[in-house]
Design a protein around this motif. Structure first.
Motif, PDB file in Angstrom:
ATOM      1  N   GLY A 149       0.817  -1.208   0.000  1.00  0.00           N
ATOM      2  CA  GLY A 149       0.000   0.000   0.000  1.00  0.00           C
ATOM      3  C   GLY A 149       0.851   1.260   0.000  1.00  0.00           C
ATOM      4  N   GLY A 150       1.904   1.242   0.789  1.00  0.00           N
ATOM      5  CA  GLY A 150       2.788   2.414   0.864  1.00  0.00           C
ATOM      6  C   GLY A 150       3.451   2.728  -0.455  1.00  0.00           C
ATOM      7  N   LEU A 151       3.863   1.663  -1.188  1.00  0.00           N
ATOM      8  CA  LEU A 151       4.472   1.891  -2.491  1.00  0.00           C
ATOM      9  C   LEU A 151       3.507   2.642  -3.410  1.00  0.00           C
ATOM     10  CD1 LEU A 151       6.676   1.381  -4.643  1.00  0.00           C
ATOM     11  CD2 LEU A 151       5.485  -0.758  -5.186  1.00  0.00           C
ATOM     12  N   ARG A 152       2.262   2.252  -3.423  1.00  0.00           N
ATOM     13  CA  ARG A 152       1.301   2.897  -4.322  1.00  0.00           C
ATOM     14  C   ARG A 152       0.990   4.330  -3.910  1.00  0.00           C
ATOM     15  NH1 ARG A 152       1.441  -2.068  -5.231  1.00  0.00           N
ATOM     16  NH2 ARG A 152       0.653  -2.951  -7.201  1.00  0.00           N
ATOM     17  N   LEU A 153       0.870   4.554  -2.612  1.00  0.00           N
ATOM     18  CA  LEU A 153       0.636   5.923  -2.161  1.00  0.00           C
ATOM     19  C   LEU A 153       1.831   6.813  -2.475  1.00  0.00           C
ATOM     20  CD1 LEU A 153      -1.086   5.228   1.278  1.00  0.00           C
ATOM     21  CD2 LEU A 153      -2.174   6.029  -0.820  1.00  0.00           C
ATOM     22  N   THR A 154       3.046   6.236  -2.313  1.00  0.00           N
ATOM     23  CA  THR A 154       4.252   6.998  -2.628  1.00  0.00           C
ATOM     24  C   THR A 154       4.320   7.337  -4.109  1.00  0.00           C
ATOM     25  OG1 THR A 154       5.444   5.931  -0.814  1.00  0.00           O
ATOM     26  CG2 THR A 154       6.766   6.994  -2.525  1.00  0.00           C
ATOM     27  N   MET A 155       4.010   6.349  -4.959  1.00  0.00           N
ATOM     28  CA  MET A 155       4.056   6.591  -6.394  1.00  0.00           C
ATOM     29  C   MET A 155       2.973   7.585  -6.824  1.00  0.00           C
ATOM     30  SD  MET A 155       6.654   5.017  -7.359  1.00  0.00           S
ATOM     31  CE  MET A 155       6.500   5.243  -9.127  1.00  0.00           C
ATOM     32  N   ARG A 156       1.801   7.491  -6.205  1.00  0.00           N
ATOM     33  CA  ARG A 156       0.761   8.464  -6.534  1.00  0.00           C
ATOM     34  C   ARG A 156       1.223   9.872  -6.206  1.00  0.00           C
ATOM     35  NH1 ARG A 156      -4.932   9.141  -3.373  1.00  0.00           N
ATOM     36  NH2 ARG A 156      -3.463   9.941  -1.841  1.00  0.00           N
ATOM     37  N   GLN A 157       1.804  10.047  -5.020  1.00  0.00           N
ATOM     38  CA  GLN A 157       2.299  11.358  -4.638  1.00  0.00           C
ATOM     39  C   GLN A 157       3.423  11.814  -5.560  1.00  0.00           C
ATOM     40  OE1 GLN A 157       0.928  13.262  -2.422  1.00  0.00           O
ATOM     41  NE2 GLN A 157       2.374  14.948  -2.686  1.00  0.00           N
ATOM     42  N   TYR A 158       4.260  10.863  -5.976  1.00  0.00           N
ATOM     43  CA  TYR A 158       5.375  11.190  -6.869  1.00  0.00           C
ATOM     44  C   TYR A 158       4.861  11.715  -8.207  1.00  0.00           C
ATOM     45  CZ  TYR A 158       8.904  10.247 -10.440  1.00  0.00           C
ATOM     46  OH  TYR A 158       9.750  10.337 -11.510  1.00  0.00           O
ATOM     47  N   GLY A 163       3.856  16.189 -11.478  1.00  0.00           N
ATOM     48  CA  GLY A 163       2.980  16.867 -12.423  1.00  0.00           C
ATOM     49  C   GLY A 163       2.838  18.333 -12.087  1.00  0.00           C
ATOM     50  N   VAL A 164       2.747  18.627 -10.769  1.00  0.00           N
ATOM     51  CA  VAL A 164       2.667  20.026 -10.355  1.00  0.00           C
ATOM     52  C   VAL A 164       3.928  20.773 -10.773  1.00  0.00           C
ATOM     53  CG1 VAL A 164       2.589  21.557  -8.367  1.00  0.00           C
ATOM     54  CG2 VAL A 164       1.082  19.571  -8.463  1.00  0.00           C
ATOM     55  N   HIS A 165       5.114  20.139 -10.544  1.00  0.00           N
ATOM     56  CA  HIS A 165       6.360  20.792 -10.924  1.00  0.00           C
ATOM     57  C   HIS A 165       6.438  21.028 -12.425  1.00  0.00           C
ATOM     58  CE1 HIS A 165       7.667  20.635  -6.908  1.00  0.00           C
ATOM     59  NE2 HIS A 165       8.123  19.377  -6.886  1.00  0.00           N
ATOM     60  N   VAL A 166       6.000  20.015 -13.190  1.00  0.00           N
ATOM     61  CA  VAL A 166       6.038  20.155 -14.649  1.00  0.00           C
ATOM     62  C   VAL A 166       5.135  21.305 -15.079  1.00  0.00           C
ATOM     63  CG1 VAL A 166       5.378  19.060 -16.813  1.00  0.00           C
ATOM     64  CG2 VAL A 166       6.697  17.791 -15.127  1.00  0.00           C
ATOM     65  N   ARG A 203      -2.360  28.608 -15.328  1.00  0.00           N
ATOM     66  CA  ARG A 203      -1.381  28.047 -14.409  1.00  0.00           C
ATOM     67  C   ARG A 203      -1.825  28.351 -12.983  1.00  0.00           C
ATOM     68  NH1 ARG A 203       4.558  30.620 -13.213  1.00  0.00           N
ATOM     69  NH2 ARG A 203       5.045  29.305 -11.423  1.00  0.00           N
ATOM     70  N   VAL A 204      -2.177  27.320 -12.242  1.00  0.00           N
ATOM     71  CA  VAL A 204      -2.615  27.491 -10.855  1.00  0.00           C
ATOM     72  C   VAL A 204      -1.385  27.664  -9.970  1.00  0.00           C
ATOM     73  CG1 VAL A 204      -3.933  26.515  -8.955  1.00  0.00           C
ATOM     74  CG2 VAL A 204      -4.633  26.048 -11.303  1.00  0.00           C
ATOM     75  N   VAL A 205      -1.359  28.752  -9.198  1.00  0.00           N
ATOM     76  CA  VAL A 205      -0.178  29.044  -8.372  1.00  0.00           C
ATOM     77  C   VAL A 205      -0.470  28.988  -6.881  1.00  0.00           C
ATOM     78  CG1 VAL A 205       0.906  30.423 -10.181  1.00  0.00           C
ATOM     79  CG2 VAL A 205      -0.613  31.541  -8.528  1.00  0.00           C
ATOM     80  N   ALA A 206      -1.740  29.001  -6.472  1.00  0.00           N
ATOM     81  CA  ALA A 206      -2.038  29.020  -5.042  1.00  0.00           C
ATOM     82  C   ALA A 206      -3.507  28.725  -4.797  1.00  0.00           C
ATOM     83  CB  ALA A 206      -1.677  30.376  -4.430  1.00  0.00           C
ATOM     84  N   PHE A 207      -3.799  28.360  -3.559  1.00  0.00           N
ATOM     85  CA  PHE A 207      -5.164  28.213  -3.081  1.00  0.00           C
ATOM     86  C   PHE A 207      -5.460  29.321  -2.078  1.00  0.00           C
ATOM     87  CE2 PHE A 207      -4.810  23.810  -4.543  1.00  0.00           C
ATOM     88  CZ  PHE A 207      -6.084  23.580  -5.028  1.00  0.00           C
ATOM     89  N   GLY A 220      -2.404  19.376  -3.264  1.00  0.00           N
ATOM     90  CA  GLY A 220      -1.858  19.099  -4.586  1.00  0.00           C
ATOM     91  C   GLY A 220      -0.518  19.753  -4.829  1.00  0.00           C
ATOM     92  N   GLY A 221       0.256  19.939  -3.762  1.00  0.00           N
ATOM     93  CA  GLY A 221       1.569  20.551  -3.899  1.00  0.00           C
ATOM     94  C   GLY A 221       1.564  22.063  -3.896  1.00  0.00           C
ATOM     95  N   LEU A 222       0.396  22.691  -3.731  1.00  0.00           N
ATOM     96  CA  LEU A 222       0.290  24.151  -3.727  1.00  0.00           C
ATOM     97  C   LEU A 222      -0.103  24.642  -2.343  1.00  0.00           C
ATOM     98  CD1 LEU A 222      -1.559  24.760  -7.111  1.00  0.00           C
ATOM     99  CD2 LEU A 222       0.853  25.154  -6.615  1.00  0.00           C
ATOM    100  N   PRO A 223       0.431  25.789  -1.927  1.00  0.00           N
ATOM    101  CA  PRO A 223       0.113  26.308  -0.591  1.00  0.00           C
ATOM    102  C   PRO A 223      -1.299  26.870  -0.519  1.00  0.00           C
ATOM    103  CG  PRO A 223       1.487  27.865  -1.786  1.00  0.00           C
ATOM    104  CD  PRO A 223       1.399  26.632  -2.645  1.00  0.00           C
ATOM    105  N   VAL A 224      -1.899  26.787   0.669  1.00  0.00           N
ATOM    106  CA  VAL A 224      -3.210  27.365   0.938  1.00  0.00           C
ATOM    107  C   VAL A 224      -3.003  28.640   1.746  1.00  0.00           C
ATOM    108  CG1 VAL A 224      -5.489  27.023   1.939  1.00  0.00           C
ATOM    109  CG2 VAL A 224      -4.254  25.080   0.946  1.00  0.00           C
ATOM    110  N   HIS A 225      -3.534  29.758   1.246  1.00  0.00           N
ATOM    111  CA  HIS A 225      -3.310  31.063   1.873  1.00  0.00           C
ATOM    112  C   HIS A 225      -4.598  31.614   2.460  1.00  0.00           C
ATOM    113  CE1 HIS A 225       0.748  31.556   0.155  1.00  0.00           C
ATOM    114  NE2 HIS A 225       0.255  30.997  -0.947  1.00  0.00           N
ATOM    115  N   ASP A 226      -4.430  32.531   3.393  1.00  0.00           N
ATOM    116  CA  ASP A 226      -5.542  33.283   3.965  1.00  0.00           C
ATOM    117  C   ASP A 226      -6.014  34.315   2.927  1.00  0.00           C
ATOM    118  OD1 ASP A 226      -7.262  34.922   5.380  1.00  0.00           O
ATOM    119  OD2 ASP A 226      -6.023  34.961   7.181  1.00  0.00           O
ATOM    120  N   PRO A 227      -7.313  34.377   2.628  1.00  0.00           N
ATOM    121  CA  PRO A 227      -7.792  35.362   1.656  1.00  0.00           C
ATOM    122  C   PRO A 227      -7.458  36.801   2.022  1.00  0.00           C
ATOM    123  CG  PRO A 227      -9.492  33.718   2.069  1.00  0.00           C
ATOM    124  CD  PRO A 227      -8.398  33.475   3.077  1.00  0.00           C
TER     125      PRO A 227
END
Length: 686
Positions: A149-158, A163-166, A203-207, A220-227
């Motif tokens: 299970g850990g392998l799959r969760l790790t690969m999903r996150q990878y 994808g976010v970096h790309v 291009r999504v840069v933040a939440f 999803g690899g993006l920071p969540v900010h205070d409005p």
């Protein structure tokens, strides 16, 4: 160059990052069979490793854990049991980068079942001279769950993080990509982020999110900010657009958010509402302009289902003007209440075709047993109206057919009267003769102390229904004997203001003007109007039509009036543009004031007098207003008919002044035919 973009271009996406991206691309490009072989191989290795580690942890002896000793058969059997079971559970059909709870469940079920079979094999065939401790199988099962299970969760996150970096790197190189912040870091926000992964234009840069527990976290690899930090974020991240991903948020809250964002130099758009998403009509990535209903800030009141269905369920319902904005939405809401037959009465062939196609598609998709009957005709044809109502035994008529455009009717007086006044008269008389139990007129706030012909025609339409409703035994205009008429028809009128997005309304016109680069044209700086969304208006009309005892004038609660210039300004700002004004001469879109059109008034009203009472519904009121006796009204209608036949437009105006309470014409007669007859002027259109 902004600091974040510098960071992305320098260290974050150089060297090792490019190698990682290349490896990810190669893995994603592999054929599906090769991907499954890799997964099976990895799982086999992990099963062997977990079994070896289980022996070692239990016996604390490397020699005892050696698979080449007397336990080799167990190391061969473990993957032969586990891998087929995991495949049977559907684990190898799951896409790693989108793996969810079903795949986790497949791992848990497959590992537990294979461990149980392995324990059974040990109990039946385990060597007596070197017994295998029972706890080894249990430890092996726990380790297999963690590793597989850990392998799959790790690969999903990878894959997701890569994808976010790309996306970030490619967007950094794509100067035309719009930099976007998503307002709402919940399920809809994360789904929107995933849906925009392949979008080269955004291009999504933040939440942004109002929940303080999410601030400084990542989605999803993006920071969540205070409005509250939105002004700083616009500068540091160069945000150009904010997407609202809050389909379940109350309208009052959405309006507060939109008001906060409207003054900022960003475009604001939204994802569809939760009802559209749940019904499958749209997807979360179908980004839209802001729903102007959100600008009203009113949350719709939950409809009373009994009132909605009272005059519809299992009955035959007819809608006149079925192809118009209100008529079409009435048809959709009526269809949802399961009538037996829905008769569409419409004079415009194209509109009739559109609404028929829409409704029949809904009938097919939802498996309904509703018969749709499209009738192409005009409400000025009483004989056809009677034939239709009689042939299908209509139970309820919703009379929405009318000319509603104020300047157009002002310049075409006779047509406005023939359609709005005599069309209503013909519908009402046909309903009386055919014995239709319920008749509901869709009226307007412009019928209250009107300054224009259209408002007068709608008030006369109300007076016709009131007179017929309160007359002991009404003898219809043009009918000599009422004794043979069936039981009395219950006439009801529902009066409300403008609806957002209807044909001829300012909202679509403003949108077109903004898209064209302006200017946005408003008639007067102080002009105000009441507004309501089309679905809310249709639902309230149906409920109000079920409440009347006969002759009732119901008025819908339209909330506070909206200043049209403020609406235009807000629509410009929400498009990410600025208003060109004396205070801001370099703005993008100018608002031009072109003057009131013929018959137009600054302020609309909903009540002629102050005599109004509440009903059981919080958004529906009942008005008590002066009415005319049917015999008196028949004389007025005869005079009006003669004046039209003679093209006597001054006489028509004098009849309006005598009959319609509060009528105050604010311009001379501008009917095209009158002007031509009076001066020989053929007229110009601008």
């Amino acid at each position: 160059m902004y600091p974040l973009a510098q960071k992305h271009q320098s260290g974050a996406f150089s060297g090792t990052s490019s190698d990682t991206d290349s490896l990810r691309a190669r893995l994603l490009a592999l054929p599906r069979l090769h991907k499954r072989i890799l997964q099976v191989t990895a799982d086999t290795v992990l099963i062997w490793f977990s079994l070896w580690l289980a022996f070692y942890l239990r016996l604390d002896d490397l020699a005892a854990a050696d698979p080449l000793n007397s336990h080799a058969w167990l190391f061969l059997l473990a993957p032969l049991l586990s891998v087929p079971l995991l495949a049977r559970m559907g684990l190898y059909r799951a896409v790693l980068r989108h793996m969810g709870l079903p795949a986790v469940g497949a791992v848990i079920k497959g590992v537990i079942l294979s461990a149980a079979l392995l324990a059974l094999a040990v109990w039946l065939h385990g060597p007596a001279d070197t017994p295998i401790p029972r706890s080894v199988i249990f430890i092996h099962a726990v380790l297999s769950l963690i590793l597989i299970g850990g392998l799959r969760l790790t690969m999903r996150q990878y894959f997701q993080t890569a994808g976010v970096h790309v996306r970030r790197r490619s967007a950094a190189n794509a100067h035309n990509a719009t930099r976007v912040a998503i307002y709402g870091a919940g399920t809809a926000g994360s789904q929107l982020l995933a849906a925009l992964q392949g979008d080269r234009n955004r291009r999504v840069v933040a939440f942004l999110d109002d929940n303080p527990d999410l601030h400084e976290r990542t989605v999803g690899g993006l920071p969540v900010h205070d409005p509250e930090d939105i002004n700083r974020l616009i500068e540091t991240l160069d945000i150009e657009e904010v997407l609202l991903a809050m389909p379940t948020t109350a309208r009052s809250r959405r309006r507060a958010i939109i008001d906060r964002l409207a003054v900022l130099p960003v475009a604001v758009r939204t994802v569809p509402g939760i009802r559209d998403l749940a019904s499958g009509k749209v997807r979360v990535n179908e980004i839209r302009e802001i729903d102007l209903g959100d600008l009203l800030g009113r949350d719709p009141v939950q409809p009373d289902q009994e009132l909605l269905e009272r005059c519809i369920r299992g009955q035959t319902v007819m809608v006149t003007g079925a192809g118009g904005s209100i008529g079409a939405e009435l048809c959709r809401q009526i269809l949802a209440c399961a009538p037996h037959t829905l008769v569409l009465f419409e004079q415009c062939e194209y509109n009739l075709y559109n609404i028929q196609s829409d409704l029949e598609e809904r009938v097919r998709n939802d498996g309904l047993s509703v018969r749709i009957v499209p009738i192409l005709n005009s409400v000025r044809d009483e004989h056809r109206l009677f034939d239709v109502m009689s042939a299908w035994n209509v139970d309820t008529v919703y009379h929405a057919a009318a000319y509603k455009h104020v300047p157009m009717v002002e310049c075409n007086v006779a047509e406005g009267i023939l359609n709005n006044v005599f069309g209503t008269l013909h519908c009402a008389q046909a309903a009386l003769r055919a014995g239709v139990p319920n008749f509901v007129l869709i009226s307007t706030d412009k019928a209250v102390r009107p300054t224009n012909t259209m408002g007068c025609t709608k008030r006369l339409a109300e007076l016709i229904l009131q007179a017929l409703a309160f007359e002991e035994r009404p003898v219809p205009y043009g009918v000599s004997d009422a004794d043979s008429l069936p039981a009395r028809t219950r006439f009801t009128m529902v009066r409300f203001g403008n609806v957002l997005g209807s044909s001829g309304s300012v909202v679509p016109r403003f949108r077109r003007q903004i898209q064209a680069g302006g200017p946005v044209t408003v008639t007067h700086p102080e002009i105000t109007r009441y507004f309501m969304t089309i679905p809310e208006a249709a639902l309230l009309v149906i409920q109000a039509g079920s409440m009347g005892a006969g002759g009732d004038v119901f008025v819908l609660d339209m909330g506070e009036p909206v200043r049209i210039s403020a609406l235009a300004e807000k629509m410009i700002l929400l498009s990410g543009l600025s208003v060109c004004s004396p205070a801001n001469p370099d703005g993008d879109i100018a608002i031009e004031y072109v003057g009131l059109r013929p018959g137009e008034k600054l302020y609309e009203e909903l009540l002629i007098g102050a005599n109004v009472s509440q009903t059981a519904h919080p958004r529906i009121m009942r008005a008590s207003e002066r009415r005319l006796a049917w015999e008196d009204l028949k004389t007025v209608l005869a005079d009006l008919e003669c004046a039209i036949a003679d093209d006597n437009y001054p006489r028509i105006r004098s009849i309006f002044l005598e009959v319609v309470d509060g009528y105050r014409p604010e311009c001379e007669v501008v009917d095209w035919i009158h002007l031509h007859h009076a001066t020989g002027y053929a007229g110009e259109t601008h």
